[in-house]
Design an enzyme around this catalytic site. Structure first.
Site, mmCIF file in Angstrom:
data_model
loop_
_atom_site.group_PDB
_atom_site.id
_atom_site.type_symbol
_atom_site.label_atom_id
_atom_site.label_comp_id
_atom_site.label_asym_id
_atom_site.label_seq_id
_atom_site.Cartn_x
_atom_site.Cartn_y
_atom_site.Cartn_z
ATOM 1 N N SER A 46 18.452 1.273 2.325
ATOM 2 C CA SER A 46 18.326 2.724 2.141
ATOM 3 C C SER A 46 19.685 3.422 2.167
ATOM 4 C CB SER A 46 17.457 3.272 3.268
ATOM 5 O OG SER A 46 17.573 4.673 3.341
ATOM 6 N N TYR A 95 15.811 4.817 12.473
ATOM 7 C CA TYR A 95 15.392 4.203 11.198
ATOM 8 C C TYR A 95 16.611 3.651 10.456
ATOM 9 C CZ TYR A 95 14.219 4.068 6.200
ATOM 10 O OH TYR A 95 14.074 3.682 4.888
ATOM 11 N N HIS A 98 13.699 8.177 -3.605
ATOM 12 C CA HIS A 98 12.922 8.188 -4.849
ATOM 13 C C HIS A 98 11.499 8.631 -4.538
ATOM 14 C CE1 HIS A 98 13.422 4.114 -3.208
ATOM 15 N NE2 HIS A 98 12.126 3.976 -3.435
ATOM 16 N N GLU A 111 20.075 6.017 3.624
ATOM 17 C CA GLU A 111 20.204 6.532 4.996
ATOM 18 C C GLU A 111 21.232 5.729 5.795
ATOM 19 O OE1 GLU A 111 18.491 9.199 6.967
ATOM 20 O OE2 GLU A 111 18.630 9.812 4.885
ATOM 21 N N ALA A 142 7.861 -3.230 3.397
ATOM 22 C CA ALA A 142 7.155 -2.636 4.537
ATOM 23 C C ALA A 142 8.135 -2.009 5.524
ATOM 24 C CB ALA A 142 6.325 -3.698 5.246
ATOM 25 N N GLN A 163 8.263 1.356 8.858
ATOM 26 C CA GLN A 163 7.988 2.696 9.371
ATOM 27 C C GLN A 163 9.101 3.502 8.714
ATOM 28 O OE1 GLN A 163 7.930 5.925 10.158
ATOM 29 N NE2 GLN A 163 9.487 5.545 11.716
ATOM 30 N N SER A 164 8.776 4.181 7.622
ATOM 31 C CA SER A 164 9.827 4.668 6.713
ATOM 32 C C SER A 164 10.177 6.138 6.917
ATOM 33 C CB SER A 164 9.400 4.434 5.260
ATOM 34 O OG SER A 164 8.380 5.347 4.901
ATOM 35 N N THR A 221 0.820 -1.226 0.000
ATOM 36 C CA THR A 221 0.000 0.000 0.000
ATOM 37 C C THR A 221 0.852 1.273 0.000
ATOM 38 O OG1 THR A 221 -0.124 -0.117 2.407
ATOM 39 C CG2 THR A 221 -1.970 -1.068 1.183
HETATM 40 P P1 NDP Z 1 5.977 4.055 2.407
HETATM 41 O O1 NDP Z 1 6.106 4.675 3.751
HETATM 42 O O2 NDP Z 1 5.235 4.777 1.323
HETATM 43 O O3 NDP Z 1 5.286 2.612 2.567
HETATM 44 C C1 NDP Z 1 5.585 1.772 3.648
HETATM 45 C C2 NDP Z 1 4.684 0.548 3.575
HETATM 46 O O4 NDP Z 1 4.946 -0.288 4.706
HETATM 47 C C3 NDP Z 1 3.179 0.857 3.618
HETATM 48 O O5 NDP Z 1 2.513 -0.055 2.787
HETATM 49 C C4 NDP Z 1 2.838 0.598 5.074
HETATM 50 O O6 NDP Z 1 1.479 0.295 5.290
HETATM 51 C C5 NDP Z 1 3.706 -0.633 5.316
HETATM 52 N N1 NDP Z 1 3.917 -0.926 6.737
HETATM 53 C C6 NDP Z 1 4.332 -0.073 7.712
HETATM 54 N N2 NDP Z 1 4.418 -0.720 8.884
HETATM 55 C C7 NDP Z 1 4.039 -2.007 8.646
HETATM 56 C C8 NDP Z 1 3.921 -3.159 9.453
HETATM 57 N N3 NDP Z 1 4.161 -3.137 10.767
HETATM 58 N N4 NDP Z 1 3.532 -4.321 8.874
HETATM 59 C C9 NDP Z 1 3.245 -4.368 7.546
HETATM 60 N N5 NDP Z 1 3.327 -3.305 6.739
HETATM 61 C C10 NDP Z 1 3.726 -2.144 7.275
HETATM 62 O O7 NDP Z 1 7.457 3.696 1.923
HETATM 63 P P2 NDP Z 1 8.063 3.670 0.432
HETATM 64 O O8 NDP Z 1 7.122 2.971 -0.460
HETATM 65 O O9 NDP Z 1 8.558 5.013 0.103
HETATM 66 O O10 NDP Z 1 9.370 2.778 0.672
HETATM 67 C C11 NDP Z 1 9.332 1.353 0.544
HETATM 68 C C12 NDP Z 1 10.488 0.754 1.320
HETATM 69 O O11 NDP Z 1 11.713 1.241 0.805
HETATM 70 C C13 NDP Z 1 10.512 1.093 2.806
HETATM 71 O O12 NDP Z 1 11.051 -0.017 3.487
HETATM 72 C C14 NDP Z 1 11.465 2.266 2.896
HETATM 73 O O13 NDP Z 1 12.037 2.329 4.186
HETATM 74 C C15 NDP Z 1 12.463 1.894 1.831
HETATM 75 N N6 NDP Z 1 13.150 2.977 1.182
HETATM 76 C C16 NDP Z 1 12.447 4.001 0.607
HETATM 77 C C17 NDP Z 1 13.087 4.988 -0.091
HETATM 78 C C18 NDP Z 1 12.342 6.121 -0.724
HETATM 79 O O14 NDP Z 1 12.996 7.117 -1.080
HETATM 80 N N7 NDP Z 1 11.033 6.035 -0.917
HETATM 81 C C19 NDP Z 1 14.552 4.969 -0.256
HETATM 82 C C20 NDP Z 1 15.189 3.833 0.373
HETATM 83 C C21 NDP Z 1 14.502 2.892 1.051
HETATM 84 P P3 NDP Z 1 0.360 1.480 5.453
HETATM 85 O O15 NDP Z 1 0.023 1.910 4.049
HETATM 86 O O16 NDP Z 1 -0.739 0.789 6.155
HETATM 87 O O17 NDP Z 1 1.004 2.593 6.234
HETATM 88 P P1 GDR Z 2 14.688 11.308 4.074
HETATM 89 O O1 GDR Z 2 13.454 12.060 3.402
HETATM 90 O O2 GDR Z 2 14.857 11.634 5.499
HETATM 91 O O3 GDR Z 2 15.861 11.535 3.167
HETATM 92 O O4 GDR Z 2 14.209 9.779 4.009
HETATM 93 P P2 GDR Z 2 12.641 13.351 3.860
HETATM 94 O O5 GDR Z 2 11.927 13.816 2.644
HETATM 95 O O6 GDR Z 2 11.842 13.104 5.086
HETATM 96 O O7 GDR Z 2 13.802 14.407 4.245
HETATM 97 C C1 GDR Z 2 14.749 14.834 3.287
HETATM 98 C C2 GDR Z 2 15.517 16.021 3.849
HETATM 99 O O8 GDR Z 2 14.642 17.144 3.923
HETATM 100 C C3 GDR Z 2 14.849 17.800 5.162
HETATM 101 N N1 GDR Z 2 13.646 18.565 5.527
HETATM 102 C C4 GDR Z 2 12.437 18.055 5.789
HETATM 103 N N2 GDR Z 2 11.990 16.779 5.778
HETATM 104 C C5 GDR Z 2 10.679 16.565 6.057
HETATM 105 N N3 GDR Z 2 10.200 15.297 6.008
HETATM 106 N N4 GDR Z 2 9.833 17.576 6.401
HETATM 107 C C6 GDR Z 2 10.245 18.884 6.444
HETATM 108 O O9 GDR Z 2 9.469 19.781 6.746
HETATM 109 C C7 GDR Z 2 11.610 19.133 6.109
HETATM 110 N N5 GDR Z 2 12.356 20.265 6.026
HETATM 111 C C8 GDR Z 2 13.585 19.906 5.668
HETATM 112 C C9 GDR Z 2 15.160 16.674 6.136
HETATM 113 O O10 GDR Z 2 15.792 17.180 7.304
HETATM 114 C C10 GDR Z 2 16.057 15.805 5.269
HETATM 115 O O11 GDR Z 2 17.372 16.243 5.326
HETATM 116 C C11 GDR Z 2 13.581 9.245 2.844
HETATM 117 C C12 GDR Z 2 12.613 8.147 3.307
HETATM 118 O O12 GDR Z 2 11.865 7.715 2.194
HETATM 119 C C13 GDR Z 2 13.371 6.966 3.872
HETATM 120 O O13 GDR Z 2 12.459 5.897 4.126
HETATM 121 C C14 GDR Z 2 14.416 6.510 2.859
HETATM 122 O O14 GDR Z 2 15.154 5.436 3.374
HETATM 123 C C15 GDR Z 2 15.344 7.669 2.502
HETATM 124 O O15 GDR Z 2 14.552 8.726 1.966
HETATM 125 C C16 GDR Z 2 16.358 7.263 1.459
#
Ligand code: NDP
Ligand code: GDR
Length: 373
Positions: free
Chosen positions: A162, A185, A215, A164, A113, A115-116, A36
């Site tokens: 990630s 995280y 992304h 991160e 999945a 807590q991202s 999701t």
């Molecule tokens: P999202 O936060 O959009 O999605 C996270 C998903 O995990 C949702 O479907 C959420 O469900 C589900 N989830 C959260 N907690 C649980 C749980 N306890 N059990 C089962 N499902 C759970 O993340 P992204 O799609 O952006 O990212 C996908 C993955 O890639 C994540 O692991 C993230 O940490 C990692 N990642 C993301 C990057 C990015 O830039 N987007 C970069 C690098 C890594 P619900 O919809 O109910 O909240």
């Molecule tokens: P990130 O993404 O921490 O890189 O993690 P986020 O967009 O939250 O932050 C990027 C940068 O922006 C700065 N920032 C703020 N961030 C948020 N969220 N809200 C604000 O108001 C704000 N102002 C400035 C942050 O300090 C940070 O430096 C994302 C997630 O998708 C992770 O799950 C994933 O692993 C990494 O990208 C790669």
């Protein structure tokens, strides 16, 4: 999706809630956790287009949490047409993971999945570790024990790692760069990374870590900085909002398009041998540069609208991420299609349309301008 609730209930009992086409014996089956989420939705579309049957694990929520996949959902009453199936499970519940592996018998498992949210992980560190680190371990162990019980040793596992994890280690970051996580995280993602390596080495599991840099997309969660900005640009342009509160504008990120990145996940699982890969655009921009492009695109000056709010600063920041994805480009043949400016404009375009729809509701008295659907 009026019938969804019922269908999910029947799905968790029978193992089949369905979408998108007739099953064939030789069709590959994928299991996705986090279906999701942003990436889950793009990966599902990608795999359905490749002819897969896709099973997604979704967690129970008091509201529907399937907005990102509603458009590919088919009512289970048309079950013969369905190739996407949803089941209740949770990464904190090991028994649910093993049960669905035994029922679905997937060829590929994508663990997306989490807590991202990095900032939120400082607020709920224990929960974050449970889902992100131990959750990955639970799923790996479920895969291992499923293989031991069934002999289905061809199963392949993808772990969503990630950038991160690199944290404060300076760029460019590649597979050989040491990790120095800067949040609960990131530390949890490091644990998940090493659990994955360990299951590969200890049990011969085909398991890959994708070390993906940021992304984004129009489906990005609204409290990540890119989407927070493009949502605000849309609403400011349409007159629903005037200020945008942000934290650190100097952080630099390597931002790509989520649709490109899910392809790399799949490619990793199509290789002869499992390995770990960095996926990145190799271009880095500050949050301020993102603001310039996003506001400038619609003829606004971000300085007229952005207010710095200390609450959005993190206890420890990751200053500079820029990937070296040469291994993925060489071995997988992957490369990004969408560049930085194109990505920002794509997100702004979609959020302008969304704001226009909100404006109609506000003008008709169905929604407060402060409220967001
Ligand atoms: P999202 O936060 O959009 O999605 C996270 C998903 O995990 C949702 O479907 C959420 O469900 C589900 N989830 C959260 N907690 C649980 C749980 N306890 N059990 C089962 N499902 C759970 O993340 P992204 O799609 O952006 O990212 C996908 C993955 O890639 C994540 O692991 C993230 O940490 C990692 N990642 C993301 C990057 C990015 O830039 N987007 C970069 C690098 C890594 P619900 O919809 O109910 O909240
Ligand atoms: P990130 O993404 O921490 O890189 O993690 P986020 O967009 O939250 O932050 C990027 C940068 O922006 C700065 N920032 C703020 N961030 C948020 N969220 N809200 C604000 O108001 C704000 N102002 C400035 C942050 O300090 C940070 O430096 C994302 C997630 O998708 C992770 O799950 C994933 O692993 C990494 O990208 C790669």
């Amino acid at each position: 999706m009026a019938t969804e609730n019922e269908s999910l209930k029947s799905g968790s009992g029978s193992g089949s809630v369905t979408v998108n086409g007739d099953a064939t014996p030789d069709r590959k089956i994928a299991l996705i956790t986090g279906i999701t989420g942003q990436d889950g939705s793009y990966l599902t579309e990608f795999l359905l287009n490749k002819g897969y049957e896709v099973h997604g694990l979704i967690r129970r929520s008091s509201n529907f949490n399937t907005q990102r996949i509603n458009h590919i959902y088919i009512d289970p009453h048309n079950a013969h047409k369905a190739r996407m199936k949803l089941h209740y499970a949770d990464l904190s519940d090991a028994s649910s993971l093993r049960r669905w592996l035994d029922t679905i018998r997937p060829d590929e498992v994508y663990n997306l999945a989490a807590q991202s949210h990095v900032a939120v992980s400082f607020e709920i560190p224990d929960y974050t570790a449970d889902v992100v680190a131990t959750g990955a371990l639970r799923l790996l162990e479920a895969v291992r024990s499923h293989i031991a019980a069934t002999g289905r040793s061809h199963i392949k596992y993808y772990q969503a790692g990630s950038s991160e994890m690199f944290g404060s280690t300076p760029p460019p970051q590649s597979e050989n760069t040491p990790f120095h996580p800067r949040s609960p995280y990131a530390a949890s993602k490091c644990a998940a990374h090493w659990y994955t390596v360990n299951y590969r080495e200890a049990y011969g599991l085909y398991a890959c870590n994708g070390i993906l840099f940021n992304h984004e997309s129009p489906r990005r969660g609204e409290n990540f900085v890119t989407r927070k900005i493009t949502r605000a640009v849309g609403r400011i342009k349409i007159g629903l909002q005037s200020k945008l509160f942000l934290g650190n504008l100097q952080a630099s990120r390597d931002w790509g398009f989520a649709g490109d990145y899910v392809e790399a996940m799949w490619m990793m699982l199509q290789q002869e041998k499992p390995d770990d890969y960095v996926v990145a655009t190799e271009e880095s921009h500050t949050v301020e540069e993102f603001l310039e492009v996003a506001f400038g695109y619609v003829g606004l000056n971000w300085k007229d609208h952005v207010v710095i709010d200390k609450r959005y600063f993190r206890p420890a920041e990751v200053d500079n991420l820029k990937g070296d994805s040469s291994k993925a480009r060489k071995v997988l043949g992957w490369k990004p299609r969408v560049g930085f400016e194109q990505l920002v404009k794509m997100m702004v375009d979609e959020d302008i349309e969304l704001a226009k729809r909100e404006k109609v509701l506000v003008d008709a008295g169905y929604m407060d301008a402060q409220q967001q659907p």
